[in-house]
Structure formats: C-alpha cells, structure tokens
Design an enzyme around this catalytic site. Structure first.
Site, PDB file in Angstrom:
ATOM      1  N   GLY A   1      80.097  21.842  75.436  1.00  0.00           N
ATOM      2  CA  GLY A   1      79.002  22.082  74.484  1.00  0.00           C
ATOM      3  C   GLY A   1      78.389  23.460  74.647  1.00  0.00           C
TER       4      GLY A   1
ATOM      5  CB  ALA B   1      79.204  27.149  70.980  1.00  0.00           C
ATOM      6  N   GLY B   2      76.350  25.288  72.015  1.00  0.00           N
ATOM      7  CA  GLY B   2      75.137  24.632  71.524  1.00  0.00           C
ATOM      8  C   GLY B   2      73.904  25.171  72.245  1.00  0.00           C
ATOM      9  CG  PHE B   3      69.031  24.393  72.432  1.00  0.00           C
ATOM     10  CD1 PHE B   3      68.513  25.673  72.621  1.00  0.00           C
ATOM     11  CD2 PHE B   3      68.223  23.306  72.769  1.00  0.00           C
ATOM     12  CE1 PHE B   3      67.234  25.870  73.137  1.00  0.00           C
ATOM     13  CE2 PHE B   3      66.946  23.491  73.280  1.00  0.00           C
ATOM     14  CZ  PHE B   3      66.455  24.772  73.473  1.00  0.00           C
ATOM     15  CB  ILE B   4      70.484  22.783  76.721  1.00  0.00           C
ATOM     16  CG1 ILE B   4      69.398  22.100  75.895  1.00  0.00           C
ATOM     17  CG2 ILE B   4      70.015  22.937  78.168  1.00  0.00           C
ATOM     18  CD1 ILE B   4      69.083  20.683  76.330  1.00  0.00           C
ATOM     19  CB  ALA B   5      75.625  24.043  76.944  1.00  0.00           C
TER      20      ALA B   5
ATOM     21  CB  THR C   1      68.181  12.309  76.944  1.00  0.00           C
ATOM     22  OG1 THR C   1      66.914  12.211  76.324  1.00  0.00           O
ATOM     23  CG2 THR C   1      68.987  11.087  76.541  1.00  0.00           C
ATOM     24  CG  ASP C   2      62.863  12.205  77.895  1.00  0.00           C
ATOM     25  OD1 ASP C   2      63.622  12.130  76.908  1.00  0.00           O
ATOM     26  OD2 ASP C   2      61.773  12.833  77.863  1.00  0.00           O
ATOM     27  CD  GLU C   3      65.231  10.601  72.572  1.00  0.00           C
ATOM     28  OE1 GLU C   3      65.622   9.616  71.919  1.00  0.00           O
ATOM     29  OE2 GLU C   3      64.969  11.699  72.077  1.00  0.00           O
TER      30      GLU C   3
ATOM     31  CE1 TYR D   1      71.326  12.266  72.076  1.00  0.00           C
ATOM     32  CE2 TYR D   1      69.042  11.593  72.427  1.00  0.00           C
ATOM     33  CZ  TYR D   1      70.119  12.404  72.752  1.00  0.00           C
ATOM     34  OH  TYR D   1      70.001  13.350  73.740  1.00  0.00           O
TER      35      TYR D   1
ATOM     36  CE  LYS E   1      73.040  12.323  76.440  1.00  0.00           C
ATOM     37  NZ  LYS E   1      74.036  13.425  76.590  1.00  0.00           N
TER      38      LYS E   1
END
Ligand SMILES: NC(=O)c1ccc[n+]([C@@H]2O[C@H](COP(=O)([O-])OP(=O)(O)OC[C@H]3O[C@@H](n4cnc5c(N)ncnc54)[C@H](O)[C@@H]3O)[C@@H](O)[C@H]2O)c1
Length: 451
Positions: free
Chosen positions: A77, A79-83, A196-198, A222, A226
């Site tokens: 991942g 090219a995504g946000f966090i990574a 995730t915390d979710e 989602y 996870k």
C-alpha cells in the site's frame, strides 16, 4: 511529461442506453458496457514538474540504530496515504541500511506522486502488484529478497464498505492471508500488520480507554474485515511462529490523504467555497493522529517493539465532526460561532447505516517504548490545510465526485451516488434476465462477468 489539463481524468460522457425489456428467453444474457458521468482516476499520472518541485518532503522525525536483521523491507500500500509517509521516512532516514520496496495495486485512492520524490534513489523501488495475488506476492518477495514486511494495503474507507463489502473482505482478509502464507513460505524476520482502533468497536462516552487485551467488537464491514484479518495474523503467529507485530492506530490525518476522508474532504469543499457535508448530526468523535506521528510510532515499534505483541498507537486528541467543521471554518476565516453562521457553511446529510459514536484506546504500552505524539491537532490541521490549498486540486486528478456525499467507487472509477443510482440497472455487468417478473429485471451478477 503529460500536460496538466490532460493528466487527470477521463470523463466518459457516453449517452445513456436504457435497458430494453428482454423479448424472450433466447436473449438471456445482455452486456451493458455503457458508462456515463464517471471520473476515472489514473494513479500513474504525474504532477507537472514545476508544481511537483514545490511539494514539501514530508517524513517522520525519529531515527534509531538500524536493525541487523533487516535489510530489504516490503511496504504494501506504499502509494497510499500512511504508507507513503512511512516509505519516504525509511528511504530517506536510513539510506545506507534499508532498501524499501513499495508494493501497491494503484487503486483509486493511490498516486505515484506520493513517492515520486524517491524515484531514482538507490534504496527505493516501486512494484505494482496485488496482495490478493499469490503469484504477485511471491514474485516480489523473491525478487527483492524481502526480510521485513509492513502491511498497510487495504480498502480503508468505512463509507464504501457499506456498499462494496465483498471488496473489503477480499482485500483486507484474503489479501492479508495471502501475504501471511507467502511470508511463511519465503521466511521473514519481521511482519508488522497495520490494523485500526475500529476493531474494538464503539466505546461509550465516559468508559475507560481500551487496552490491547480488550475484546474486538467491530460494527461495520470495514472494521469487521480488519478484525478478521487480525484473526489470521494471530493464527499465523501461533501455528507457524511467524514473527508478527500488530498495531492498532487511531484515525490518521495529514497531507497526502485521499480527499474521501473527512478532514481533506472538508478542506477541499471549503477551498471550492462549498458547504461541508456532515453525516448525521455531527456528534461522533474520533481521536486524530498527525501522519508524521504515526510514522514515528511505527519506526519506534520496528526498532524497539517485541515480536508477538500488539500495540495501540493512541492520542488523546478527541474531536467531533462538528468540532472539525468549527476548526476548519475558523482556519478559512469563515464565521461559525452562531447556528445561523454554521447553517451557511454546513449541510447535514443522511448518516452511515451505522456510525460508532467514539473510539478510545489506551497508549500506555507504546509510551513505555518512549513514543508520544508530538503534533497537536491544531498545528497538524494548520499544516494540512496549507498543503491541500496548494496541492489538493491537482495531486490525484479530478476529485469533484469524491467530494460528494457517499460517492460510489468501482476500481478507479467514481460516480456520485445519484449518478450511480441513475445508471442502467447493472451497468457493465452481465445480467441474467431469465428472471423477469412484472416488467422488472431481477439481476444477479454472473461469475466471469466483465472478464
Ligand atoms: N487512515 C486512517 O485513519 C487509518 C487509521 C488506522 C488504521 N489504518 C490502516 O492503515 C492502512 C493504510 O490506511 P490509509 O488510510 O493510508 O489507506 P489508503 O486507502 O490511503 O491506502 C491504501 C493503499 O493500499 C493499496 N491497495 C488497496 N488494495 C490493494 C491490493 N489488493 N494490493 C495492493 N495494494 C492495494 C491502495 O492502492 C492504496 O495505495 C490500512 O490498513 C488501514 O486500515 C488507517
């Protein structure tokens, strides 16, 4: 280099061809391929050179003694946000120690602009591939002699998971399973799984913050996917002694986040002088971590964390959606103090089918490794607004449809909810029209459709 105005989108204003009622059972299969009014994002499109050079190079701040047992690191991942933050951080902070391979399918929310600064660096490579493909994963592990995996790749947007939940199970659960199995066969020294915390589900107001041993009680497709992925991680840790670490992070925000998520979406709406689209009554809260801080947390866990452990990455900056509106309206110099003022800038829309009121996790375990968030929410938000004002309109392409309430995404193609509902019943899929009752076409997607 392509021109900016040609870069971003392929609008496909094909005329709508309505589904005709079938005339007999001989016409049992109809292929509808017409699309209209969608945006197709192209994650491979590059910003124009002049604009791109103005982009700041954003990384974390930590640096540790490099690990002896790590050399070639796969980041899924990437090219995504966090990574992408983590990839930039590792590549630039440890140039003589770690080789970083960013592995990404280049989904609708990805862009190679996120790691373009690293192109040409000796210790960085990008590989396009899909975590749900055992062949792709095997190839990349072997080719780059991978010894360490950071697994970020996922379908990550809760809103989409209500409409497209198979995709979430496929990527998040099966994709994680493929990575685990291939990692087991290949042999690795460390696998850090990003969760995730979710997964803990809703935490009632006033209840204590949840530690890593709390039960998992996810409430949407989602978070359920996870949590299910975590079960596979746990099984591989026990059954095969795979050297796994799991991290569960609070919400993350900052530059480079695809503007489907609340903070960048609201910034871009204000930038376009549009109303903020708030789901429900705006009261749910989330805890927000600046992207640079989660990078430092992951760097800390990589260098100081213990195999077999689970770490919450937690902050205490808990903000409601309405608070986010107030803060952003303030940063844009828009009046927001009275309900009348607020009404001018905020539009309340239907809520998610279910929305957790809050998440609250306890970060004591990671604090013991000497990590603490450094960026206050107000500071991080200011930096984020600055970045999006400059780059938000061009970084991913045409985000107009992304900025609507509950857009629909298929692959890299995006519609507004209304446009998607107006499409012929099953645009682009093979319809089984044997089941025709009272002039209605009952549809089911046939295996192999569109292949
Ligand atoms: N953003 C948050 O607030 C947050 C909070 C806690 C945990 N997380 C977790 O962190 C991870 C990264 O989140 P993000 O917000 O940066 O996500 P993102 O949606 O910005 O990026 C996900 C990346 O994964 C890639 N990808 C998707 N499916 C793939 C596949 N089958 N094969 C290869 N690549 C694929 C996409 O192209 C994209 O680049 C996710 O696992 C998410 O669950 C995110």
């Amino acid at each position: 280099m392509l021109e900016l105005d040609r870069l971003w989108t392929t609008h496909r204003p094909y005329p709508l061809r309505r589904a005709k009622p079938p005339t007999g059972r001989t016409r049992s299969l109809i292929r509808y391929t017409d699309r209209r009014n969608s945006t197709v994002l192209n994650p491979r499109s590059y910003l124009t050179e002049d604009l791109w050079k103005q982009a700041p190079i954003l990384t974390g701040t930590t640096r540790f003694e490099p690990r002896e047992d790590a050399r070639n690191i796969l980041v899924t991942g990437g090219a995504g946000f966090i990574a992408c933050w983590f990839v930039r951080h590792l590549t630039l902070t440890y140039p003589d120690h770690y080789n970083i391979v960013s592995f990404d399918k280049l989904d609708y929310c990805a862009t190679l602009n996120n790691t373009r600064i690293l192109d040409g660096r000796a210790n960085f490579k990008f590989e396009q591939g899909d975590i749900t493909s055992p062949a792709d994963v095997k190839r990349v592990l072997r080719k780059h002699h991978i010894d360490t995996i950071f697994h970020f790749a996922a379908q990550s947007h809760v809103d989409l998971s209500f409409g497209n939940s198979y995709q979430f199970t496929n990527t998040n659960v099966y994709g994680t399973h493929v990575l685990l199995e291939r990692a087991r066969e290949h042999g690795i020294s460390r696998f850090v799984h990003i969760s995730t915390d979710e997964v803990y589900g809703d935490v009632p107001i006033g209840a204590a913050d949840l530690s890593e041993t709390s039960i998992l009680a996810p409430t949407n497709p989602y978070s359920a996917s996870k949590a299910a992925a975590e079960m596979m991680v746990s099984a591989y840790r026990k059954s095969f002694k795979l050297p796994l670490i799991t991290v569960r992070s609070n919400n993350v925000y900052g530059p480079h986040q695809f503007p489907e998520k609340i903070i960048p979406k609201f910034i871009m709406l204000l930038q376009r002088r549009r109303k903020l689209l708030v789901h429900g009554d705006g009261s749910p809260t989330r805890r927000y971590l600046y992207a640079g801080d989660i990078v430092d947390a992951l760097d800390t866990i990589f260098h100081k964390g213990d195999i077999g452990q689970i770490y919450n990455i937690a902050t205490t900056d808990e903000i409601s959606n309405t608070d986010i509106c107030h803060k952003l309206l303030g940063l844009f110099g828009l009046a927001h103090e009275t309900p009348t003022n607020l009404e001018k800038s905020v539009q309340y829309t239907e809520d998610r089918p279910f929305n957790d009121q809050r998440y609250a996790t306890d970060g004591t375990k990671l604090a013991a490794l000497d990590w603490h968030p450094k960026t206050s929410f107000d500071d991080g938000l200011r930096r984020t607004v600055e970045w999006y004002r400059k780059f938000g309109e061009v970084w991913w392409g045409d985000i107009s449809r992304v900025l609507t309430s509950f857009p629909v995404v298929e692959g890299t193609e995006i519609w507004t909810k209304e446009e998607h509902e107006a499409l012929p019943s099953e645009d682009g899929v093979l319809l089984d029209v044997d089941n025709v009752a009272d002039g209605m076409i009952q549809t089911r997607t046939l295996p192999g459709a569109l292949e």
